[in-house]
Scaffold this motif. Structure first.
Motif, PDB file in Angstrom:
ATOM      1  N   ARG A 119     -32.210 -76.858 -15.004  1.00 24.46           N
ATOM      2  CA  ARG A 119     -31.796 -75.507 -14.709  1.00 24.46           C
ATOM      3  C   ARG A 119     -30.990 -75.300 -13.638  1.00 24.46           C
ATOM      4  NH1 ARG A 119     -35.072 -69.986 -15.666  1.00 24.46           N
ATOM      5  NH2 ARG A 119     -33.791 -68.551 -14.812  1.00 24.46           N
ATOM      6  N   PHE A 120     -31.343 -76.294 -12.441  1.00 26.19           N
ATOM      7  CA  PHE A 120     -30.745 -76.112 -11.163  1.00 26.19           C
ATOM      8  C   PHE A 120     -29.145 -77.062 -11.262  1.00 26.19           C
ATOM      9  CE2 PHE A 120     -34.980 -74.258 -10.498  1.00 26.19           C
ATOM     10  CZ  PHE A 120     -34.392 -72.760  -9.865  1.00 26.19           C
ATOM     11  N   MET A 121     -29.812 -78.050 -11.754  1.00 20.48           N
ATOM     12  CA  MET A 121     -28.697 -79.726 -11.838  1.00 20.48           C
ATOM     13  C   MET A 121     -27.451 -78.657 -11.733  1.00 20.48           C
ATOM     14  SD  MET A 121     -30.264 -82.544 -13.244  1.00 20.48           S
ATOM     15  CE  MET A 121     -29.089 -84.247 -12.045  1.00 20.48           C
ATOM     16  N   PRO A 122     -26.304 -79.120 -11.447  1.00 21.35           N
ATOM     17  CA  PRO A 122     -25.050 -78.412 -11.328  1.00 21.35           C
ATOM     18  C   PRO A 122     -24.645 -79.612 -13.155  1.00 21.35           C
ATOM     19  CG  PRO A 122     -24.949 -80.315  -9.076  1.00 21.35           C
ATOM     20  CD  PRO A 122     -26.304 -80.448  -9.646  1.00 21.35           C
ATOM     21  N   THR A 125     -23.694 -82.959 -14.203  1.00 19.03           N
ATOM     22  CA  THR A 125     -24.310 -84.143 -13.763  1.00 19.03           C
ATOM     23  C   THR A 125     -26.397 -83.878 -14.682  1.00 19.03           C
ATOM     24  OG1 THR A 125     -25.851 -83.102 -12.382  1.00 19.03           O
ATOM     25  CG2 THR A 125     -23.853 -84.735 -11.193  1.00 19.03           C
ATOM     26  N   GLY A 126     -25.533 -83.262 -15.758  1.00 16.62           N
ATOM     27  CA  GLY A 126     -26.662 -83.486 -16.667  1.00 16.62           C
ATOM     28  C   GLY A 126     -27.679 -81.732 -17.055  1.00 16.62           C
ATOM     29  N   GLY A 127     -26.581 -80.995 -15.957  1.00 15.43           N
ATOM     30  CA  GLY A 127     -27.956 -79.223 -16.287  1.00 15.43           C
ATOM     31  C   GLY A 127     -27.229 -78.688 -17.830  1.00 15.43           C
ATOM     32  N   GLY A 128     -27.856 -77.501 -17.313  1.00 14.74           N
ATOM     33  CA  GLY A 128     -27.636 -76.425 -18.717  1.00 14.74           C
ATOM     34  C   GLY A 128     -29.602 -76.123 -18.924  1.00 14.74           C
ATOM     35  N   ALA A 129     -28.517 -75.576 -20.323  1.00 19.04           N
ATOM     36  CA  ALA A 129     -30.156 -75.202 -21.925  1.00 19.04           C
ATOM     37  C   ALA A 129     -31.133 -76.388 -21.742  1.00 19.04           C
ATOM     38  CB  ALA A 129     -29.812 -74.760 -23.041  1.00 19.04           C
ATOM     39  N   PRO A 130     -32.400 -76.206 -21.041  1.00 19.92           N
ATOM     40  CA  PRO A 130     -32.876 -77.332 -21.734  1.00 19.92           C
ATOM     41  C   PRO A 130     -33.425 -77.763 -23.619  1.00 19.92           C
ATOM     42  CG  PRO A 130     -33.971 -74.779 -22.100  1.00 19.92           C
ATOM     43  CD  PRO A 130     -32.972 -74.702 -21.594  1.00 19.92           C
ATOM     44  N   ASP A 131     -33.238 -78.944 -23.046  1.00 18.47           N
ATOM     45  CA  ASP A 131     -33.383 -79.686 -24.740  1.00 18.47           C
ATOM     46  C   ASP A 131     -34.819 -79.262 -24.987  1.00 18.47           C
ATOM     47  OD1 ASP A 131     -34.027 -81.168 -26.778  1.00 18.47           O
ATOM     48  OD2 ASP A 131     -33.146 -83.200 -26.320  1.00 18.47           O
ATOM     49  N   MET A 132     -35.454 -78.724 -26.621  1.00 15.32           N
ATOM     50  CA  MET A 132     -36.140 -77.519 -26.540  1.00 15.32           C
ATOM     51  C   MET A 132     -37.069 -78.812 -27.323  1.00 15.32           C
ATOM     52  SD  MET A 132     -36.747 -74.804 -24.555  1.00 15.32           S
ATOM     53  CE  MET A 132     -37.973 -74.007 -26.041  1.00 15.32           C
TER      54      MET A 132
END
Lengths: 227, 227
Positions: A119-122, A125-132
């Protein structure tokens, strides 16, 4: 005053905050973001992980077992967190290792990475919505661990035996982060809940209940001692 | 006689075999396959992992840190493997933790899972041809660790300081499995090679050089002390 470099929702950092408070050591906190370690953190710990314990004179101790054993060797006059005979101490360390290795790999790592860190990573570098899928895997494995904690707490005063130990602090630290996210089905695990209530009521736990990460509010029961 | 439940190409098992031999403890070996734990293993260790140290009387100790500290507390009359002051002991444990956590996650786990474990696992539980993307990732990260070992070995007699310690045994145990697979570019890392030669020449290392896993021969240099 010693300094602890930490991240509020990191289970290893929480375990050290609990241990320092139980030993009666006054300390300052320095916040780090695990996904963007500062040069100061890397200088103290080439593995670039939190927590790091920095002595008054500037000597840094890192690595969860190294810190745990160091404090037990140097600061446990008032209270032992690895108590008892060699065999009892082995049981304390086995369980602390269980939570730091097995619980971490199966539950904390996927749930925390997906719901907090990404949630906080750019984005680059791999940030984004969680892999549910990973979150659901973690939550499903959590149930095996709650069963295991329940079995231990049903037969012993504390998880590793008759005394509070670093095993309880390790387990509680991991569970407390998952609880901040609202993902623990407490009502289905009354024995685990009773054990956790005893830990949560200790003065050492209070600062953890006051943690608040921007944009992520814990559920109302998180701070409630009678949840 | 104490018994060590182990798997020949498991780095944690190898570290315990080295430590037991360095302490001068005679022990028997019981082989387990990590991908198919026996009921006997699970009875000794609910985490179902190797190694497990079983005392003469039947008391079992599991968890790599628990076993390490237990032996140091009970059997280190002849030799300390966590030597020195509290700060020096913290450095030993920091480095042992580095190899067991960071090196394991980045190198040993992907390489060993893909090249060894998946070879022997039944297809229905995940066995099959290695995922070479994961193997290549592990081998590429190995170079960072060889650089780090080189930096340490360039400034110190042994990895954690002036004395041999469990940090050297942990590092050598992990590297020895990768070396069995022929994946260490020794000629590019002369300082690491010189340190490894010293460990490899110790009597405690000899049984590891005699290991042979069915269908997987090590490269000729694996057993050569002048590789």
């Amino acid at each position: 005053m010693p300094l602890l470099l930490h991240y509020p929702l990191d289970p290893f950092s929480r375990r050290m905050r609990l241990a320092l408070a139980e030993y009666g050591i006054a300390f300052e906190l320095g916040e780090e973001r695990p996904w963007a370690p500062t040069a100061a953190l890397i200088a103290c710990n080439p593995a670039a992980t939190v927590p790091v314990y920095v002595e008054d004179g500037g000597a840094a101790v890192s690595g969860i077992e190294a810190m745990t054993e160091y404090l037990e060797e140097t600061r446990s006059e008032r209270l032992k967190l690895i108590p008892g005979s060699a065999a009892q101490r082995a049981e304390v360390r086995r369980l602390a290792g269980w939570f730091d290795t097995k619980f971490y790999a199966e539950v904390s790592e996927p749930v925390i990475t997906e719901k907090i860190i990404r949630r906080f990573m750019p984005r680059e570098t791999g940030g984004g919505a969680p892999d549910m899928t990973r979150v659901r895997y973690g939550i499903s494995r959590l149930r095996d661990h709650l069963d295991y904690i329940g079995t231990l707490a049903d037969h012993r005063s504390w998880l590793a035996g008759e005394d509070l130990s670093i095993a309880d602090l390790a387990a509680a630290a991991h569970l407390s982060v998952i609880d901040y996210l609202g993902d623990i089905p407490w009502t289905e695990y009354p024995v685990v809940k009773a054990w956790y209530q005893r830990i949560k009521s200790r003065p050492s736990f209070r600062p953890l209940l006051a943690d608040h990460v921007r944009g992520m509010s814990p559920p109302p029961h998180y701070t409630d001692l009678d949840f």
